[in-house]
Design an enzyme around this catalytic site. Structure first.
Site, PDB file in Angstrom:
ATOM      1  N   GLU A   1     -26.174 -12.490 -11.660  1.00 34.91           N
ATOM      2  CA  GLU A   1     -27.435 -11.925 -12.152  1.00 34.91           C
ATOM      3  C   GLU A   1     -28.073 -10.935 -11.180  1.00 34.91           C
ATOM      4  O   GLU A   1     -29.167 -10.444 -11.414  1.00 34.91           O
ATOM      5  CB  GLU A   1     -28.431 -13.044 -12.472  1.00 34.91           C
ATOM      6  CG  GLU A   1     -27.994 -13.984 -13.590  1.00 34.91           C
ATOM      7  CD  GLU A   1     -27.828 -13.268 -14.930  1.00 34.91           C
ATOM      8  OE1 GLU A   1     -28.751 -12.552 -15.335  1.00 34.91           O
ATOM      9  OE2 GLU A   1     -26.757 -13.437 -15.544  1.00 34.91           O
TER      10      GLU A   1
ATOM     11  N   ARG B   1     -17.179  14.645  -5.909  1.00 33.93           N
ATOM     12  CA  ARG B   1     -16.717  15.945  -6.402  1.00 33.93           C
ATOM     13  C   ARG B   1     -17.684  17.070  -6.063  1.00 33.93           C
ATOM     14  O   ARG B   1     -17.329  18.244  -6.163  1.00 33.93           O
ATOM     15  CB  ARG B   1     -16.419  15.905  -7.912  1.00 33.93           C
ATOM     16  CG  ARG B   1     -17.615  15.708  -8.777  1.00 33.93           C
ATOM     17  CD  ARG B   1     -17.231  15.521 -10.233  1.00 33.93           C
ATOM     18  NE  ARG B   1     -16.873  16.757 -10.925  1.00 33.93           N
ATOM     19  CZ  ARG B   1     -17.752  17.663 -11.348  1.00 33.93           C
ATOM     20  NH1 ARG B   1     -19.041  17.509 -11.137  1.00 33.93           N
ATOM     21  NH2 ARG B   1     -17.339  18.742 -11.984  1.00 33.93           N
TER      22      ARG B   1
ATOM     23  N   PRO C   1     -28.516  -2.748 -13.724  1.00 32.08           N
ATOM     24  CA  PRO C   1     -28.993  -2.177 -14.991  1.00 32.08           C
ATOM     25  C   PRO C   1     -30.518  -2.012 -15.011  1.00 32.08           C
ATOM     26  O   PRO C   1     -31.045  -1.298 -15.845  1.00 32.08           O
ATOM     27  CB  PRO C   1     -28.529  -3.179 -16.050  1.00 32.08           C
ATOM     28  CG  PRO C   1     -28.147  -4.416 -15.316  1.00 32.08           C
ATOM     29  CD  PRO C   1     -27.829  -4.029 -13.911  1.00 32.08           C
TER      30      PRO C   1
ATOM     31  N   ASP D   1     -21.409  22.723 -14.758  1.00 36.62           N
ATOM     32  CA  ASP D   1     -21.391  21.382 -15.349  1.00 36.62           C
ATOM     33  C   ASP D   1     -22.545  21.159 -16.307  1.00 36.62           C
ATOM     34  O   ASP D   1     -23.639  21.660 -16.078  1.00 36.62           O
ATOM     35  CB  ASP D   1     -21.581  20.312 -14.252  1.00 36.62           C
ATOM     36  CG  ASP D   1     -20.326  20.042 -13.456  1.00 36.62           C
ATOM     37  OD1 ASP D   1     -19.251  20.409 -13.944  1.00 36.62           O
ATOM     38  OD2 ASP D   1     -20.446  19.473 -12.366  1.00 36.62           O
TER      39      ASP D   1
HETATM   40  N1  ADE Z   1     -24.460  -3.599 -13.028  1.00 35.59           N
HETATM   41  C1  ADE Z   1     -24.374  -4.109 -14.278  1.00 35.59           C
HETATM   42  N2  ADE Z   1     -24.685  -3.186 -15.208  1.00 35.59           N
HETATM   43  C2  ADE Z   1     -24.981  -2.039 -14.510  1.00 35.59           C
HETATM   44  C3  ADE Z   1     -25.400  -0.741 -14.896  1.00 35.59           C
HETATM   45  N3  ADE Z   1     -25.568  -0.393 -16.171  1.00 35.59           N
HETATM   46  N4  ADE Z   1     -25.611   0.166 -13.929  1.00 35.59           N
HETATM   47  C4  ADE Z   1     -25.461  -0.159 -12.634  1.00 35.59           C
HETATM   48  N5  ADE Z   1     -25.078  -1.374 -12.219  1.00 35.59           N
HETATM   49  C5  ADE Z   1     -24.841  -2.310 -13.136  1.00 35.59           C
END
Ligand code: ADE
Length: 255
Positions: free
Chosen positions: A116, A158, A89, A173
């Protein structure tokens, strides 16, 4: 294209045997290799995580199993180098543009983490020799990177030549660089022409290709304004014709 995925849940990737991606694999367009990270953990419990230095909640993935696993994947082909994609994230946003960039690579290696995340020295180690991208699929936190890998493999797969029945589909797209850059695709319809009192917009039945293209662009602009105002703000003014400007003015979105 070759894709390697190292994970403590290789079974998570069963969906890659289904539908479009499954067919691409059957046809040899996509060559997917799954690896169990724990195969490179050598204690009796096959431990892959430990407590974080500096304290704090959760566990961090140990560098040694990842290092050995990645080395083993790299050794599979001495003449080529994969691009390494680390889902997190905290990474750069995964976009259609990045999907297209990945689709042009011959080899991708995904390293989805649990807990984590992975000890940062792993990214530093390979980042000094290979391209290593830390990538996020959106502003939310998943329980692990596996679902993010499924998302990215589908978006990339794809785009590979021969995977989509109609090559034009990818050009039209939402987000596709070119005509649809920063635009969302508008609504679509199929037969019957009337369903539960709802009619298909007349213009789509007219056979007038120019007018239909114009209508589709208007709908794309409207939908983008409604759902993603920040994308509209990012539209390059040079890509707007006078019809676009008139529509945006009607929507109160141009000075
Ligand atoms: N791992 C946990 N959350 C994630 C996200 N939003 N994007 C990529 N990998 C992740």
């Amino acid at each position: 294209m070759r894709i390697d995925i190292i994970s403590i849940f290789p079974e998570y990737f069963a969906p890659l045997g289904v539908s479009l991606i499954g067919k691409a694999r059957e046809r040899g367009i996509l060559d997917v290799h799954l690896h169990q990270l724990r195969d490179w953990a050598h204690d009796v419990h096959r431990t892959v995580d430990d407590t974080p230095y500096g304290g704090g909640p959760g566990m961090v993935m140990k560098p040694e199993p990842w290092g050995e696993a990645i080395d083993a994947v790299l050794a599979a082909d001495q003449d080529a180098r994969p691009r390494i994609i680390v889902p997190t994230p905290s990474g750069v946003p995964f976009t259609q543009r990045l999907a297209m960039e990945y689709a042009a690579e011959p080899w991708l290696l995904f390293t989805p983490a649990r807990y984590e995340g992975i000890d940062s020295r792993v990214m530093a180690e390979y980042g000094s020799r290979l391209r290593v991208d830390e990538v996020s699929i959106g502003d939310y936190v998943l329980a692990g990177g596996e679902a993010a890998v499924l998302v990215m493999v589908e978006a990339v797969g794809r785009l590979l030549p021969g995977v989509l029945g109609n090559a034009r589909s990818a050009v039209d797209d939402s987000f596709a660089p070119g005509e649809m850059e920063n635009l969302l695709e508008g609504p679509v319809y199929t037969k019957p022409p009337e369903w539960r009192g709802h009619e298909v917009p007349e213009i789509l039945l007219s056979g007038h290709h120019g007018k239909i293209a114009r209508w589709r662009r208007d709908e794309a602009l409207r939908r983008t304004a409604r759902n993603r105002a920040e994308l509209l703000a990012a539209l390059d003014p040079a890509t707007l014709d006078k019809h676009d400007r008139r529509l945006l003015a009607e929507l109160g979105l141009l000075p």
